[in-house]
Each structure stands twice: as C-alpha cells, then as structure tokens.
Design a protein around this motif. Sequence first.
Motif, PDB file in Angstrom:
ATOM      1  N   ALA A  54       0.831  -1.206   0.000  1.00 52.02           N
ATOM      2  CA  ALA A  54       0.000   0.000   0.000  1.00 52.02           C
ATOM      3  C   ALA A  54       0.864   1.254   0.000  1.00 52.02           C
ATOM      4  N   PHE A  55       1.944   1.234   0.772  1.00 51.18           N
ATOM      5  CA  PHE A  55       2.857   2.377   0.811  1.00 51.18           C
ATOM      6  C   PHE A  55       3.509   2.592  -0.548  1.00 51.18           C
ATOM      7  N   ASN A  56       4.036   1.508  -1.142  1.00 51.10           N
ATOM      8  CA  ASN A  56       4.675   1.633  -2.455  1.00 51.10           C
ATOM      9  C   ASN A  56       3.668   2.041  -3.528  1.00 51.10           C
ATOM     10  N   GLY A  57       2.411   1.581  -3.387  1.00 55.59           N
ATOM     11  CA  GLY A  57       1.383   2.003  -4.325  1.00 55.59           C
ATOM     12  C   GLY A  57       1.113   3.492  -4.238  1.00 55.59           C
ATOM     13  N   ALA A  58       1.093   4.036  -3.031  1.00 59.37           N
ATOM     14  CA  ALA A  58       0.900   5.481  -2.853  1.00 59.37           C
ATOM     15  C   ALA A  58       2.073   6.260  -3.455  1.00 59.37           C
ATOM     16  N   ARG A  61       1.771   6.146  -7.369  1.00 57.50           N
ATOM     17  CA  ARG A  61       0.757   7.071  -7.893  1.00 57.50           C
ATOM     18  C   ARG A  61       1.231   8.517  -7.788  1.00 57.50           C
ATOM     19  N   HIS A  62       1.893   8.850  -6.681  1.00 59.95           N
ATOM     20  CA  HIS A  62       2.394  10.215  -6.498  1.00 59.95           C
ATOM     21  C   HIS A  62       3.438  10.554  -7.560  1.00 59.95           C
ATOM     22  N   VAL A  63       4.346   9.620  -7.818  1.00 58.48           N
ATOM     23  CA  VAL A  63       5.420   9.853  -8.799  1.00 58.48           C
ATOM     24  C   VAL A  63       4.844   9.976 -10.207  1.00 58.48           C
ATOM     25  N   GLY A  93       3.418  14.632  -0.218  1.00 62.12           N
ATOM     26  CA  GLY A  93       2.575  13.451  -0.153  1.00 62.12           C
ATOM     27  C   GLY A  93       3.260  12.322   0.604  1.00 62.12           C
ATOM     28  N   PRO A  94       3.188  11.076   0.093  1.00 52.55           N
ATOM     29  CA  PRO A  94       3.807   9.946   0.782  1.00 52.55           C
ATOM     30  C   PRO A  94       5.333  10.000   0.802  1.00 52.55           C
ATOM     31  N   VAL A  95       5.928  10.852  -0.039  1.00 50.19           N
ATOM     32  CA  VAL A  95       7.390  10.975  -0.035  1.00 50.19           C
ATOM     33  C   VAL A  95       7.872  11.571   1.289  1.00 50.19           C
ATOM     34  N   ALA A  96       7.007  12.342   1.960  1.00 53.58           N
ATOM     35  CA  ALA A  96       7.363  12.851   3.284  1.00 53.58           C
ATOM     36  C   ALA A  96       7.561  11.701   4.269  1.00 53.58           C
ATOM     37  N   TYR A 159      13.516   1.433  -3.825  1.00 52.25           N
ATOM     38  CA  TYR A 159      12.830   0.830  -4.965  1.00 52.25           C
ATOM     39  C   TYR A 159      11.335   0.714  -4.690  1.00 52.25           C
ATOM     40  N   VAL A 160      10.563   1.426  -5.509  1.00 56.33           N
ATOM     41  CA  VAL A 160       9.109   1.502  -5.371  1.00 56.33           C
ATOM     42  C   VAL A 160       8.431   0.398  -6.175  1.00 56.33           C
TER      43      VAL A 160
END
Length: 234
Positions: A54-58, A61-63, A93-96, A159-160
């Motif tokens: 879920a984290f990598n999915g967020a 999508r952000h990227v 976003g999730p990068v924070a 790695y996402v």
Amino acid sequence: LSIAPGHIRALALRGIALDGLGRTEERRRIIDLDRMMFARRHAAPPPGYADLAAFNGALRRHVLGHATLLRDRPDKTTRLGRQTDDLLAGDAGPVADLALLFRDAVEAYRREALPAAGPYSAVNWPARWSLRAWATVLDASGHQDPHHHPSGWLSGVYYVRVPPGVSRSPDDTAGWIEFGRPDPFFGLASEPEVRLFQPEEGLMLLFPSHFWHRTIPFVDREPRISIAFDLVPG
C-alpha cells in the motif's frame, strides 16, 4: 582535497586516477565497495499504511502523477525514462513518509558504515544538511549512464516498483544497479572493480555521493520506479 577535504567531485576523480595508476588499495580508502555500502530491506510500511504494498502504491501514484515528471531530461543521465524534480518541494505526499525512512537509514549509515577517519569519514560529516529526493521511471530498455552526485555527500535509492523484466538471477543482471564503473569518457585501460545489487521493492541502498553508479538496461512493459535522495550539505 587539501583545501576541501571530502570534496565529492574531487574524490570521484581521485578514485579514477588511483585505479589508472594501479594503486587499488589506496583507492579503496576512499571508494570501498564492500565496507562503504549500506542496504536496508523494509518489510513494514511507515504508520498509516496497511502494508508495504500500500505504501509503495501510494508512492507510485504520487510519482506518476507528479507535474515535474519529464522524459529524457537533457541535463540528466536517464535514458529511455522519466525523472522528476525535487519531490520534497511543495506537496510531498507519501514521499514525506519515505523521507523519515531515509533519515533513519542515514543515522544507521553514520553509525555502521561511515569510516572513522580519512577524506570521506565521520570527521568530515556535514555539520548542517538537508534532503533532496527525486524519482526515476525507467521504461523498456531504460537505464542510467554512469554518474555520481556532486551536490550531495551521502546518497541513496529506494525501490518503489520492480517489474518482472528486472532479473532475479546473478547470471542475468538486467535492471540491476552497478557501482564502481566511471563514465567511459575517462577511458580506463582495465576493467574496474564493481559491485551489483538486485533491486527489490522496499530495498533502500545508501552510498557515498562520489561513488560512480549506473543501471543495466532491461526489457518489460511495466516501468521500473525508484526514488533517489541526496544528503546535501549546508
């Protein structure tokens, strides 16, 4: 280096010169591909996400929706791929949340992998620093040419998304990241000492910013997505 100990560009060029002179052991004092690399595999996400997927999915999508994501930037080493500007500028976003993982890994690197003495060592750790992060999206046959990060001091990558076309076999390193091979512009007479790492979703690698690195081309319909960062002095 006598004027500015730990100068990243100078360290990168000194490593090339020492290898060219056959002074490998001296080169390893500033570029040790075993002792000065750091890997951390994340199995759990930051708080607020159901799981790592879920984290990598967020993050994905952000990227992919980021306004600064552009193809084959002329001032970058990405080939057949896309790259963003600083993901920590503006709405991160999730990068924070990823930045918190970066900061934790930086402190672990400082404790466990940073040499105690020498040009690149705890002695020259920046008194003040900030993080800069950007994403790279590699498409079919995409890769990054050999480069280092002269504006950083410590660098890393997370790695996402790792598509099936990135090999899982050490006999086929398609899509892997390689350290130790300088830009071919310098025309080394012999094969350099290198280390290769297989990307895995959730894997974070940290390394000194003067380490030359590149990615091996791969073929897949799905993109290979990573987020890199620099610890920037000042």
